[in-house]
Motif scaffolding. Structure first.
Motif, PDB file in Angstrom:
ATOM      1  N   ALA A 117       1.012  -1.201  -0.043  1.00 27.98           N
ATOM      2  CA  ALA A 117      -0.113  -0.150   0.075  1.00 27.98           C
ATOM      3  C   ALA A 117       0.909   1.200  -0.196  1.00 27.98           C
ATOM      4  CB  ALA A 117      -0.937  -0.137   1.249  1.00 27.98           C
ATOM      5  N   ARG A 120       2.307   1.859  -3.405  1.00 28.46           N
ATOM      6  CA  ARG A 120       1.201   2.439  -4.314  1.00 28.46           C
ATOM      7  C   ARG A 120       0.963   3.909  -3.867  1.00 28.46           C
ATOM      8  NH1 ARG A 120       0.779  -0.444  -8.405  1.00 28.46           N
ATOM      9  NH2 ARG A 120      -1.556  -0.382  -8.854  1.00 28.46           N
ATOM     10  N   LEU A 121       0.794   4.269  -2.591  1.00 27.88           N
ATOM     11  CA  LEU A 121       0.745   5.720  -2.075  1.00 27.88           C
ATOM     12  C   LEU A 121       1.791   6.529  -2.533  1.00 27.88           C
ATOM     13  CD1 LEU A 121      -1.009   5.048   1.234  1.00 27.88           C
ATOM     14  CD2 LEU A 121      -2.073   5.840  -0.970  1.00 27.88           C
ATOM     15  N   LEU A 124       1.795   6.522  -6.990  1.00 26.87           N
ATOM     16  CA  LEU A 124       0.494   6.453  -8.054  1.00 26.87           C
ATOM     17  C   LEU A 124      -0.103   7.911  -7.745  1.00 26.87           C
ATOM     18  CD1 LEU A 124      -1.412   3.235  -7.727  1.00 26.87           C
ATOM     19  CD2 LEU A 124      -0.067   4.025  -9.498  1.00 26.87           C
ATOM     20  N   ARG A 126      -3.192  10.517  -7.081  1.00 29.57           N
ATOM     21  CA  ARG A 126      -3.954  10.730  -5.817  1.00 29.57           C
ATOM     22  C   ARG A 126      -5.256  10.118  -6.309  1.00 29.57           C
ATOM     23  NH1 ARG A 126      -3.535  14.131  -1.797  1.00 29.57           N
ATOM     24  NH2 ARG A 126      -5.293  14.629  -0.660  1.00 29.57           N
ATOM     25  N   CYS A 129      -5.706   6.196  -5.501  1.00 27.95           N
ATOM     26  CA  CYS A 129      -5.319   5.765  -4.130  1.00 27.95           C
ATOM     27  C   CYS A 129      -6.162   6.060  -3.201  1.00 27.95           C
ATOM     28  CB  CYS A 129      -4.062   7.009  -3.931  1.00 27.95           C
ATOM     29  SG  CYS A 129      -2.520   6.507  -4.504  1.00 27.95           S
ATOM     30  N   THR A 130      -7.544   5.939  -3.652  1.00 29.06           N
ATOM     31  CA  THR A 130      -8.744   5.904  -2.633  1.00 29.06           C
ATOM     32  C   THR A 130      -8.591   4.756  -1.697  1.00 29.06           C
ATOM     33  OG1 THR A 130     -10.084   4.759  -3.947  1.00 29.06           O
ATOM     34  CG2 THR A 130     -10.135   7.043  -4.151  1.00 29.06           C
ATOM     35  N   ASN A 131      -9.187   4.583  -0.628  1.00 30.80           N
ATOM     36  CA  ASN A 131      -8.982   3.507   0.294  1.00 30.80           C
ATOM     37  C   ASN A 131      -9.631   2.391  -0.396  1.00 30.80           C
ATOM     38  OD1 ASN A 131      -7.834   4.992   2.033  1.00 30.80           O
ATOM     39  ND2 ASN A 131      -9.295   4.852   3.737  1.00 30.80           N
ATOM     40  N   ILE A 134      -7.265   0.817  -3.177  1.00 31.84           N
ATOM     41  CA  ILE A 134      -6.084   0.135  -2.478  1.00 31.84           C
ATOM     42  C   ILE A 134      -6.401  -0.932  -1.905  1.00 31.84           C
ATOM     43  CG2 ILE A 134      -4.138   0.482  -0.878  1.00 31.84           C
ATOM     44  CD1 ILE A 134      -3.704   2.149  -3.386  1.00 31.84           C
ATOM     45  N   LEU A 161      -0.733   9.841   2.418  1.00 35.70           N
ATOM     46  CA  LEU A 161      -0.669  10.199   1.075  1.00 35.70           C
ATOM     47  C   LEU A 161      -0.322  11.742   1.010  1.00 35.70           C
ATOM     48  CD1 LEU A 161      -1.259   9.637  -2.010  1.00 35.70           C
ATOM     49  CD2 LEU A 161      -3.650  10.122  -1.482  1.00 35.70           C
ATOM     50  N   GLN A 165       2.902  12.987  -0.996  1.00 32.95           N
ATOM     51  CA  GLN A 165       2.564  13.902  -2.352  1.00 32.95           C
ATOM     52  C   GLN A 165       3.181  15.431  -1.866  1.00 32.95           C
ATOM     53  OE1 GLN A 165      -1.666  13.760  -3.625  1.00 32.95           O
ATOM     54  NE2 GLN A 165      -0.540  12.289  -5.067  1.00 32.95           N
TER      55      GLN A 165
END
Length: 212
Positions: A117, A120-121, A124, A126, A129-131, A134, A161, A165
């Motif tokens: 996870a 990915r965070l 990727l 945004r 990358c929602t809950n 993922i 995240l 970011q």
């Protein structure tokens, strides 16, 4: 990035995670990645810092602020005309002194699902990358994923995240000529206004002002 800070005289403090640390000439301060912190300066001082990344060899370091005695090598680097070759040796010496994860709860933070996870965070946009997205990749329920992530990492997936970011955004603002809109699009924000609002909330300054 990890951060190493050292001042040659008293006069500055650093606040992080509800604690305040004095930057004293007898010690270096080490900040782990994605730390939210603020500083206060009451008098001019000479400031030495390194921002750096670690590899798998140091994956089990405790992610917390650490105060360490100043390595003698640091003074050698400061006095040197060509310090670059000694910087890696300094960092290895400092990292070797940092505490490692010891108890079961900390070892659990290395859960491979959460490692995936985090990867990915960190990589990727945004909007991917929602809950929910993922969690589906990990074959987990959304609430179970969010609970395990917070237990392992110490913050929610959204907080992580945002921190990840914002590190990428600051790097792009410093080192590229992309417009703020292009950076917002690359990071997966709906538009530059959403990006600017999140950036300002996390950094206390707008993207345009940060770039200037």
């Amino acid at each position: 990035f990890w951060r190493l800070y050292w001042n040659d005289a008293p006069g500055a403090t650093l606040s992080c995670d509800g604690e305040t640390f004095s930057l004293e000439p007898e010690q270096v301060v080490i900040l782990p990645p994605y730390s939210f912190f603020s500083t206060q300066l009451v008098r001019p001082v000479n400031h030495f810092f390194i921002h750096f990344m670690t590899g798998p060899r140091f994956a089990d370091l405790e992610r917390r602020v650490a105060l360490l005695p100043v390595p003698e090598m640091l003074h050698t680097i400061i006095r040197s005309d060509d310090p670059a070759e000694r910087l890696f040796a300094l960092l290895f010496e400092v990292l070797a002194e940092l505490p490692r994860r010891r108890n079961a709860a900390e070892r659990e933070s290395m859960d491979p699902r959460i490692q995936k996870a985090i990867s990915r965070l960190d990589s990727l946009p945004r909007n991917l990358c929602t809950n929910g997205k993922i969690a589906r990749e990990l074959c987990m329920g959304v609430s179970n994923y969010a609970h395990l992530f917070r237990k392992c990492v110490g913050v929610t997936p959204l907080q992580y995240l945002n921190r990840s970011q914002m590190d990428r955004a600051r790097m792009l603002l410093r080192s590229s000529e992309r417009s703020i809109g292009e950076i917002a699009q690359e990071l997966g924000f709906a538009n530059r206004y959403h990006f600017s609002a999140v950036f300002s909330r996390c950094n206390g300054i707008s993207p345009a002002a940060y770039r200037r």
